[in-house]
Motif scaffolding. Structure first.
Motif, PDB file in Angstrom:
ATOM      1  N   GLN A   4       5.751  -7.993  -2.235  1.00 34.78           N
ATOM      2  CA  GLN A   4       5.057  -7.235  -1.276  1.00 34.78           C
ATOM      3  C   GLN A   4       4.128  -6.542  -2.039  1.00 34.78           C
ATOM      4  O   GLN A   4       4.373  -5.723  -3.288  1.00 34.78           O
ATOM      5  CB  GLN A   4       6.051  -6.506  -0.694  1.00 34.78           C
ATOM      6  CG  GLN A   4       7.041  -7.110   0.317  1.00 34.78           C
ATOM      7  CD  GLN A   4       8.365  -7.541  -0.230  1.00 34.78           C
ATOM      8  OE1 GLN A   4       8.548  -6.728  -1.370  1.00 34.78           O
ATOM      9  NE2 GLN A   4       8.954  -8.394   0.074  1.00 34.78           N
ATOM     10  N   MET A   5       2.998  -6.139  -1.513  1.00 31.51           N
ATOM     11  CA  MET A   5       1.746  -5.300  -2.174  1.00 31.51           C
ATOM     12  C   MET A   5       1.648  -4.187  -1.193  1.00 31.51           C
ATOM     13  O   MET A   5       1.414  -4.217   0.060  1.00 31.51           O
ATOM     14  CB  MET A   5       0.545  -6.283  -2.358  1.00 31.51           C
ATOM     15  CG  MET A   5       0.995  -7.457  -3.387  1.00 31.51           C
ATOM     16  SD  MET A   5      -0.437  -8.642  -3.725  1.00 31.51           S
ATOM     17  CE  MET A   5      -1.439  -7.433  -4.293  1.00 31.51           C
ATOM     18  N   LEU A   6       1.146  -3.156  -1.979  1.00 27.38           N
ATOM     19  CA  LEU A   6       0.689  -1.963  -1.384  1.00 27.38           C
ATOM     20  C   LEU A   6      -0.694  -1.404  -2.074  1.00 27.38           C
ATOM     21  O   LEU A   6      -0.422  -1.164  -3.415  1.00 27.38           O
ATOM     22  CB  LEU A   6       1.458  -0.714  -1.194  1.00 27.38           C
ATOM     23  CG  LEU A   6       1.208   0.607  -0.917  1.00 27.38           C
ATOM     24  CD1 LEU A   6       0.904   0.377   0.680  1.00 27.38           C
ATOM     25  CD2 LEU A   6       2.184   1.757  -1.142  1.00 27.38           C
TER      26      LEU A   6
ATOM     27  N   VAL B 272      -4.753 -12.411  -0.957  1.00 26.65           N
ATOM     28  CA  VAL B 272      -3.684 -11.895  -0.230  1.00 26.65           C
ATOM     29  C   VAL B 272      -4.254 -10.979   0.971  1.00 26.65           C
ATOM     30  O   VAL B 272      -5.105  -9.974   0.488  1.00 26.65           O
ATOM     31  CB  VAL B 272      -2.681 -11.121  -1.002  1.00 26.65           C
ATOM     32  CG1 VAL B 272      -1.646 -10.314  -0.148  1.00 26.65           C
ATOM     33  CG2 VAL B 272      -2.186 -11.541  -2.265  1.00 26.65           C
ATOM     34  N   PRO B 273      -4.213 -11.267   1.906  1.00 26.41           N
ATOM     35  CA  PRO B 273      -4.743 -10.444   3.341  1.00 26.41           C
ATOM     36  C   PRO B 273      -3.755  -9.225   3.415  1.00 26.41           C
ATOM     37  O   PRO B 273      -2.653  -9.262   3.389  1.00 26.41           O
ATOM     38  CB  PRO B 273      -4.543 -11.262   4.426  1.00 26.41           C
ATOM     39  CG  PRO B 273      -3.267 -12.252   4.222  1.00 26.41           C
ATOM     40  CD  PRO B 273      -3.562 -12.513   2.421  1.00 26.41           C
TER      41      PRO B 273
ATOM     42  N   TRP C  27      -3.134  -0.144   2.217  1.00 25.61           N
ATOM     43  CA  TRP C  27      -2.900  -1.457   3.237  1.00 25.61           C
ATOM     44  C   TRP C  27      -1.827  -2.171   2.584  1.00 25.61           C
ATOM     45  O   TRP C  27      -1.442  -1.983   1.212  1.00 25.61           O
ATOM     46  CB  TRP C  27      -4.253  -2.328   2.731  1.00 25.61           C
ATOM     47  CG  TRP C  27      -5.502  -1.649   3.212  1.00 25.61           C
ATOM     48  CD1 TRP C  27      -6.002  -1.761   4.609  1.00 25.61           C
ATOM     49  CD2 TRP C  27      -6.200  -0.813   2.605  1.00 25.61           C
ATOM     50  NE1 TRP C  27      -7.339  -1.240   4.729  1.00 25.61           N
ATOM     51  CE2 TRP C  27      -7.371  -0.371   3.629  1.00 25.61           C
ATOM     52  CE3 TRP C  27      -6.177  -0.170   1.453  1.00 25.61           C
ATOM     53  CZ2 TRP C  27      -8.543   0.348   3.310  1.00 25.61           C
ATOM     54  CZ3 TRP C  27      -7.337   0.582   1.173  1.00 25.61           C
ATOM     55  CH2 TRP C  27      -8.591   0.947   2.062  1.00 25.61           C
ATOM     56  N   ARG C  28      -1.244  -2.757   3.204  1.00 20.68           N
ATOM     57  CA  ARG C  28       0.050  -3.713   2.949  1.00 20.68           C
ATOM     58  C   ARG C  28      -0.203  -5.104   3.214  1.00 20.68           C
ATOM     59  O   ARG C  28      -0.890  -5.484   4.195  1.00 20.68           O
ATOM     60  CB  ARG C  28       1.188  -3.014   3.636  1.00 20.68           C
ATOM     61  CG  ARG C  28       1.856  -1.952   3.254  1.00 20.68           C
ATOM     62  CD  ARG C  28       3.186  -1.521   4.031  1.00 20.68           C
ATOM     63  NE  ARG C  28       3.536  -0.118   3.784  1.00 20.68           N
ATOM     64  CZ  ARG C  28       4.230   0.063   2.763  1.00 20.68           C
ATOM     65  NH1 ARG C  28       4.600  -0.799   1.949  1.00 20.68           N
ATOM     66  NH2 ARG C  28       4.695   1.431   2.862  1.00 20.68           N
ATOM     67  N   GLY C  29       0.590  -5.934   2.394  1.00 21.65           N
ATOM     68  CA  GLY C  29       0.638  -7.524   2.653  1.00 21.65           C
ATOM     69  C   GLY C  29       1.796  -7.757   1.598  1.00 21.65           C
ATOM     70  O   GLY C  29       2.675  -7.253   1.045  1.00 21.65           O
ATOM     71  N   GLU C  30       1.929  -9.282   2.011  1.00 20.66           N
ATOM     72  CA  GLU C  30       2.993  -9.907   1.461  1.00 20.66           C
ATOM     73  C   GLU C  30       2.769 -11.384   0.938  1.00 20.66           C
ATOM     74  O   GLU C  30       2.044 -11.946   1.986  1.00 20.66           O
ATOM     75  CB  GLU C  30       4.312 -10.138   2.416  1.00 20.66           C
ATOM     76  CG  GLU C  30       5.520 -10.659   2.031  1.00 20.66           C
ATOM     77  CD  GLU C  30       6.639 -10.559   2.820  1.00 20.66           C
ATOM     78  OE1 GLU C  30       7.855 -11.112   2.749  1.00 20.66           O
ATOM     79  OE2 GLU C  30       6.601  -9.908   4.156  1.00 20.66           O
ATOM     80  N   VAL C  31       3.444 -11.734   0.073  1.00 21.67           N
ATOM     81  CA  VAL C  31       3.104 -13.299  -0.368  1.00 21.67           C
ATOM     82  C   VAL C  31       4.476 -13.796  -0.466  1.00 21.67           C
ATOM     83  O   VAL C  31       5.392 -13.314  -1.101  1.00 21.67           O
ATOM     84  CB  VAL C  31       2.369 -13.115  -1.546  1.00 21.67           C
ATOM     85  CG1 VAL C  31       2.053 -14.698  -2.194  1.00 21.67           C
ATOM     86  CG2 VAL C  31       1.117 -12.462  -1.756  1.00 21.67           C
ATOM     87  N   SER C  32       4.658 -15.022   0.232  1.00 20.02           N
ATOM     88  CA  SER C  32       5.892 -15.703   0.148  1.00 20.02           C
ATOM     89  C   SER C  32       6.074 -16.564  -0.863  1.00 20.02           C
ATOM     90  O   SER C  32       5.058 -16.921  -1.802  1.00 20.02           O
ATOM     91  CB  SER C  32       6.279 -16.500   1.558  1.00 20.02           C
ATOM     92  OG  SER C  32       5.081 -17.433   1.654  1.00 20.02           O
TER      93      SER C  32
END
Length: 300
Positions: free
Chosen positions: A34-36, A117-118, A44-49
């Motif tokens: 997970q990214m912040l 990453v969006p 902004w937050r996002g996640e990479v599976s």
């Protein structure tokens, strides 16, 4: 849960900086993360599976381990390498509800994209910034405690080194004294051994000379016999016997033996004949010598 925070600069605005927080579970980023992203005002937050990570590695035709290694260096800044760049669109975001963060690797003036990453805008950016600050403070405290422990360990090691150095100096002086003492004893023992060896060598030399002289005597027996013969001659001619004066005295007539007395009774006939012949030849001379002065001769 593992957490990493680093400062990044976008390629379009090098003066402006953002703070990127990455959270992941497991041993590496290969299991997803997970990214912040925040600039201090917005977040902004996002996640990479995990599937997205595998897809990016296959698209770049890289081994998964190599791709995860480059991804970890780019997002966490473990080696603080300038060969990674970030692009944010739109840039600047201007309170946008959706942004896209792209990270690339620069290699020999050629860049290739590691991932994109969006990120969605956070409804309460103040809370996100506060969480980021709290994590920074906690991380600082943990590093400070670790640094304090390391300083204590370093001080302990310094004291241990000083103690060991003092003991080594003591051992070195004791070793030198012991070596001097042992060397003096060794010299005494060595001198005694040398004297013993010289004595044994002299004994061996004497034995060898004796053996060689005996061997020479054994090899020349004639000389030994001649020497022994000369000694015997000296004993024969130089000695005296008691029979010589008795031969010079005259023999009385009564002591002259008869012819029959010279004949042994037990001899055989041939022996009697030989004895009789010898007696008949020697008897006149004996009789004439014995009775020349005092009596008549006995005829043969």
């Amino acid at each position: 849960m593992h957490t990493s925070v680093r400062e990044i600069n976008t390629s379009s605005e090098s003066d402006s900086s953002y703070f990127l927080r990455v959270d992941w579970e497991g041993r590496s980023l290969g299991s997803g993360f997970q990214m912040l992203l925040t600039d201090g005002q917005d977040a902004w937050r996002g996640e990479v599976s995990q599937a997205a990570v595998n897809s990016e590695a296959e698209e770049l035709e890289l081994k998964k381990e190599k791709y995860i290694h480059d991804l970890h260096q780019a997002l966490t800044g473990a080696e603080n390498s300038p060969s990674y760049s970030f692009t944010l669109t739109p840039d600047p975001p201007h309170h946008s509800g959706m942004v896209k963060l792209t990270y690339e690797k620069m290699q020999k003036e050629i860049s290739f994209r590691l991932g994109c990453v969006p990120l969605k805008a956070v409804a309460d950016p103040v809370k996100a910034v506060r969480e980021l600050l709290l994590h920074g403070l906690q991380r600082g405290d943990a590093l400070q405690q670790q640094n304090h422990k390391l300083e204590e360990e370093n001080q302990r090691l310094i004291q241990e080194q000083q103690r060991i150095t003092a003991e080594m100096k003591l051992y070195a002086s004791s070793k030198e004294a012991l070596e001097t003492k042992l060397f003096s004893r060794f010299v005494l023992v060595m001198n005694e051994k040398k004297a013993k060896i010289r004595s044994l060598q002299e004994t061996v030399t004497n034995l060898q000379e004796t053996r060689s002289s005996d061997r020479q005597n054994n090899n020349n027996p004639g000389k030994s016999e001649q020497r022994a013969g000369r000694d015997n001659e000296v004993d024969v001619y130089g000695g005296s016997t008691d029979d010589e004066p008795e031969e010079e005295q005259p023999t009385p007539a009564s002591n002259i033996p008869s012819r029959d007395s010279f004949l042994p009774q037990s001899l055989p006939l041939q022996a009697h004949w030989t004895t009789a012949c010898v007696t008949s030849q020697t008897w006149p001379r004996v009789a004439s010598g014995a009775f020349s002065r005092s009596g008549p001769r006995i005829p043969p």
